[in-house]
Motif scaffolding. Structure first.
Motif, mmCIF file in Angstrom:
data_model
loop_
_atom_site.group_PDB
_atom_site.id
_atom_site.type_symbol
_atom_site.label_atom_id
_atom_site.label_comp_id
_atom_site.label_asym_id
_atom_site.label_seq_id
_atom_site.Cartn_x
_atom_site.Cartn_y
_atom_site.Cartn_z
ATOM 1 N N ILE A 163 57.317 -42.090 32.227
ATOM 2 C CA ILE A 163 57.985 -42.391 33.489
ATOM 3 C C ILE A 163 57.794 -43.867 33.826
ATOM 4 O O ILE A 163 58.746 -44.544 34.232
ATOM 5 C CB ILE A 163 57.430 -41.504 34.628
ATOM 6 C CG1 ILE A 163 57.730 -40.023 34.316
ATOM 7 C CG2 ILE A 163 58.031 -41.897 35.974
ATOM 8 C CD1 ILE A 163 57.111 -39.040 35.280
ATOM 9 N N ALA A 164 56.569 -44.359 33.598
ATOM 10 C CA ALA A 164 56.285 -45.771 33.879
ATOM 11 C C ALA A 164 57.161 -46.675 33.017
ATOM 12 O O ALA A 164 57.604 -47.742 33.448
ATOM 13 C CB ALA A 164 54.806 -46.062 33.639
ATOM 14 N N ALA A 210 50.749 -45.856 34.192
ATOM 15 C CA ALA A 210 50.154 -44.615 34.663
ATOM 16 C C ALA A 210 49.571 -43.848 33.500
ATOM 17 O O ALA A 210 50.151 -43.791 32.419
ATOM 18 C CB ALA A 210 51.203 -43.766 35.358
ATOM 19 N N GLY A 211 48.412 -43.267 33.713
ATOM 20 C CA GLY A 211 47.807 -42.392 32.713
ATOM 21 C C GLY A 211 47.950 -40.951 33.129
ATOM 22 O O GLY A 211 48.340 -40.648 34.242
ATOM 23 N N GLY A 212 47.663 -40.069 32.184
ATOM 24 C CA GLY A 212 47.714 -38.636 32.481
ATOM 25 C C GLY A 212 49.107 -38.062 32.302
ATOM 26 O O GLY A 212 50.016 -38.740 31.796
ATOM 27 N N GLU A 219 56.245 -41.487 43.914
ATOM 28 C CA GLU A 219 55.752 -40.112 43.782
ATOM 29 C C GLU A 219 56.187 -39.459 42.479
ATOM 30 O O GLU A 219 55.623 -38.445 42.079
ATOM 31 C CB GLU A 219 56.254 -39.246 44.947
ATOM 32 C CG GLU A 219 55.538 -39.484 46.258
ATOM 33 C CD GLU A 219 55.885 -40.826 46.867
ATOM 34 O OE1 GLU A 219 57.045 -41.253 46.764
ATOM 35 O OE2 GLU A 219 54.980 -41.466 47.423
ATOM 36 N N LEU A 220 57.222 -40.025 41.820
ATOM 37 C CA LEU A 220 57.794 -39.329 40.660
ATOM 38 C C LEU A 220 56.745 -39.033 39.588
ATOM 39 O O LEU A 220 56.719 -37.950 39.006
ATOM 40 C CB LEU A 220 58.938 -40.147 40.056
ATOM 41 C CG LEU A 220 59.649 -39.456 38.877
ATOM 42 C CD1 LEU A 220 60.459 -38.261 39.370
ATOM 43 C CD2 LEU A 220 60.554 -40.418 38.126
ATOM 44 N N GLU A 221 55.884 -40.021 39.333
ATOM 45 C CA GLU A 221 54.918 -39.865 38.238
ATOM 46 C C GLU A 221 53.995 -38.675 38.432
ATOM 47 O O GLU A 221 53.543 -38.066 37.473
ATOM 48 C CB GLU A 221 54.064 -41.143 38.110
ATOM 49 C CG GLU A 221 54.821 -42.287 37.473
ATOM 50 C CD GLU A 221 54.002 -43.565 37.464
ATOM 51 O OE1 GLU A 221 52.866 -43.557 37.950
ATOM 52 O OE2 GLU A 221 54.533 -44.577 36.969
ATOM 53 N N PHE A 265 44.556 -32.772 38.719
ATOM 54 C CA PHE A 265 45.477 -33.883 39.013
ATOM 55 C C PHE A 265 45.923 -34.632 37.757
ATOM 56 O O PHE A 265 47.090 -34.988 37.610
ATOM 57 C CB PHE A 265 44.827 -34.850 40.008
ATOM 58 C CG PHE A 265 45.756 -35.930 40.473
ATOM 59 C CD1 PHE A 265 46.650 -35.694 41.503
ATOM 60 C CD2 PHE A 265 45.744 -37.182 39.874
ATOM 61 C CE1 PHE A 265 47.519 -36.680 41.932
ATOM 62 C CE2 PHE A 265 46.618 -38.175 40.297
ATOM 63 C CZ PHE A 265 47.504 -37.925 41.330
ATOM 64 N N ASP A 266 44.994 -34.859 36.824
ATOM 65 C CA ASP A 266 45.347 -35.633 35.626
ATOM 66 C C ASP A 266 46.273 -34.871 34.674
ATOM 67 O O ASP A 266 46.904 -35.470 33.806
ATOM 68 C CB ASP A 266 44.075 -36.044 34.870
ATOM 69 C CG ASP A 266 43.281 -37.087 35.651
ATOM 70 O OD1 ASP A 266 43.864 -37.722 36.549
ATOM 71 O OD2 ASP A 266 42.084 -37.242 35.370
#
Lengths: 137, 320
Positions: B21-22, B29-31, B141-143, B239-240
């Protein structure tokens, strides 16, 4: 709300409640019949609860379908056992989340509660088959 | 004390890597984030978690006297969720229902309402929290807009018991969402107000806790809240792997902690959403896990491309 047909069949569609012919043991879902499709009698129909799994008897892979379907889509004839004794119900069902290469005759499929289609945006939920989630561990 | 008879969770099969997404929208972004299939919605997610919880409770739907459902992502102003979950699990027509929405805190609102019902005249209550978060393609928020569900069966003390609870209502909003419009306001955490609400709720319950659950809509804040109250406990968060799953994520993370908690241990859950926080301390009495643990749901996954993840979200539209 214009959904009377789905209201009447909700126990079958949302909970896999089938009807068993009191004369020959044939199980029908989701159709409710007066006359048994197999023996031709006017039997008493018994309520039976089906399990949320089944065995693939045959299948084809649909390649071209309207936009609301995911393609390629395996569609299959599946035997769903009932809880307790008695014959399985034979149904025609859609697969979901499953690579066509992972479908084979004789495989055990999980029945999962999913959206089938919607009426004016209101989802109508019932069961689709899939490769068991536990197999992906 | 109100008993916990069983619990369960559900996470969709598909995941998108946040780095994908990034790559499209910039940033780093990780995860990864859970993506619902095109035929999943808050009701189907909730039903999956409910069935897992009922199986863990060794109960069938006919045992359920009340269903309390929580979500922050119901696209319908009028329809409800609890009644449909109740019908799908076969709870019967004498079922009492309650729908809780408007904040991720709805998950604990529903749990506390179920506890009160069981303390009164309801033998077995099913609590279901499910969310499928939506987000605009170019939004922050998309990520992390995830999907997941958790469920509790309250009644007999088979698995554990609700030992202590506390609430801290501030009225602070922060993050909010109007109708189908994207998340507005403080999409990321307002540190001061988050810490104030959560520490206010857990302050008196922090002693003797073995497992902490602080569901969060931004990474790493559970640890800071735990640090702020001096909590010495193992922390559990999806969360991750799942992203932020609103009210669904609250009971999903609780299930992740209950999977790991042994008999005799205490789990402390602190929800957070617009309005404040509720803390619930659960004493585990029996070592048991549902047929699929949260970790197994996280491990059994299939990655989808950015494009497929978008098409699943778009198909969801307003019809989830």
């Amino acid at each position: 709300m214009h959904e009377p047909p789905f209201v009447r069949d909700r126990a079958a569609n949302e909970r896999l409640e089938g009807k068993e012919c009191g004369s020959c043991g044939y199980v029908t879902i989701p159709e409710r019949r007066e006359v048994c499709k197999r023996c031709g009698e006017y039997p008493d129909w018994n309520d039976v609860q089906l399990e949320e799994r089944g065995t693939v008897q045959s299948y084809v892979v649909q390649q071209r379908l309207p936009g609301e379907f995911e393609t390629p889509l395996p569609v299959a004839v599946v035997d769903i056992p009932q809880e307790g004794n008695g014959e399985p119900a034979r149904v025609y069902g859609l697969f979901t989340e499953t690579d066509p290469d992972d479908v084979e005759i004789g495989m055990e499929a999980e029945a999962d509660f999913r959206t089938m289609f919607d009426i004016d945006g209101l989802p109508v939920n019932s069961f689709k088959f899939k490769r068991p989630r536990g197999d992906r561990l | 004390m109100t008993g916990i008879r069983g619990y369960g969770a559900y996470v969709p099969l598909y995941r998108v890597e946040r780095a994908d997404i990034a790559q499209q929208h910039g940033g780093y972004a990780g995860g990864e984030t859970a993506v619902p299939a095109h035929d999943e919605n808050i009701v189907t997610l909730g039903v999956q978690a409910a069935k897992n919880a009922l199986a863990n409770a060794d109960a069938d739907g006919t045992a359920v006297d009340a269903v309390f459902a929580a979500t922050t992502s119901d696209p319908f102003d009028e329809r409800g969720v609890a009644a449909h979950v109740g019908h799908a699990v076969g709870a019967g027509t004498d079922l009492r229902t309650g729908d809780f929405q408007g904040s991720a805190r709805a998950a604990t609102d529903a749990t506390l309402a179920a506890r009160d019902a069981v303390a009164n005249d309801c033998e077995t209550a099913l609590v279901v929290a499910a969310d499928v978060l939506r987000a605009d393609p170019d939004s922050d928020e998309l990520e992390t807009a995830g999907a997941g569900a958790g469920a509790l069966v309250l009644g007999d003390e088979q698995v554990g018991a609700v030992a202590e609870t506390a609430s801290h209502t501030t009225g602070y909003v922060g993050r909010f969402k109007r109708g189908d419009s994207p998340v507005s306001g403080d999409g990321r955490f307002n540190r001061k107000n988050y810490i104030e609400a959560v520490t206010g709720a857990v302050d008196g319950l922090a002693e003797g806790v073995d497992h902490g659950v602080f569901p969060e809509h931004d990474g790493g804040w559970g640890e800071r809240a735990a640090g702020a109250v001096g909590l010495d406990a193992a922390l559990h968060s999806t969360f991750d792997s799942v992203g932020y799953a609103g009210a669904g994520g609250v009971l999903l993370d609780l299930a992740a902690a209950l999977d790991e908690a042994a008999a005799g241990e205490r789990v402390l859950l602190a929800s957070y959403g617009p309005g404040g926080s509720d803390a619930i301390a659960v004493d585990v009495t029996t070592d048991t896990t549902p047929e699929m643990t949260v970790q197994e749901y996280l491990d059994s996954k299939e990655y989808v491309t950015y494009a497929k993840h978008r098409s699943f979200r778009e198909r969801l539209g307003g019809d989830a």
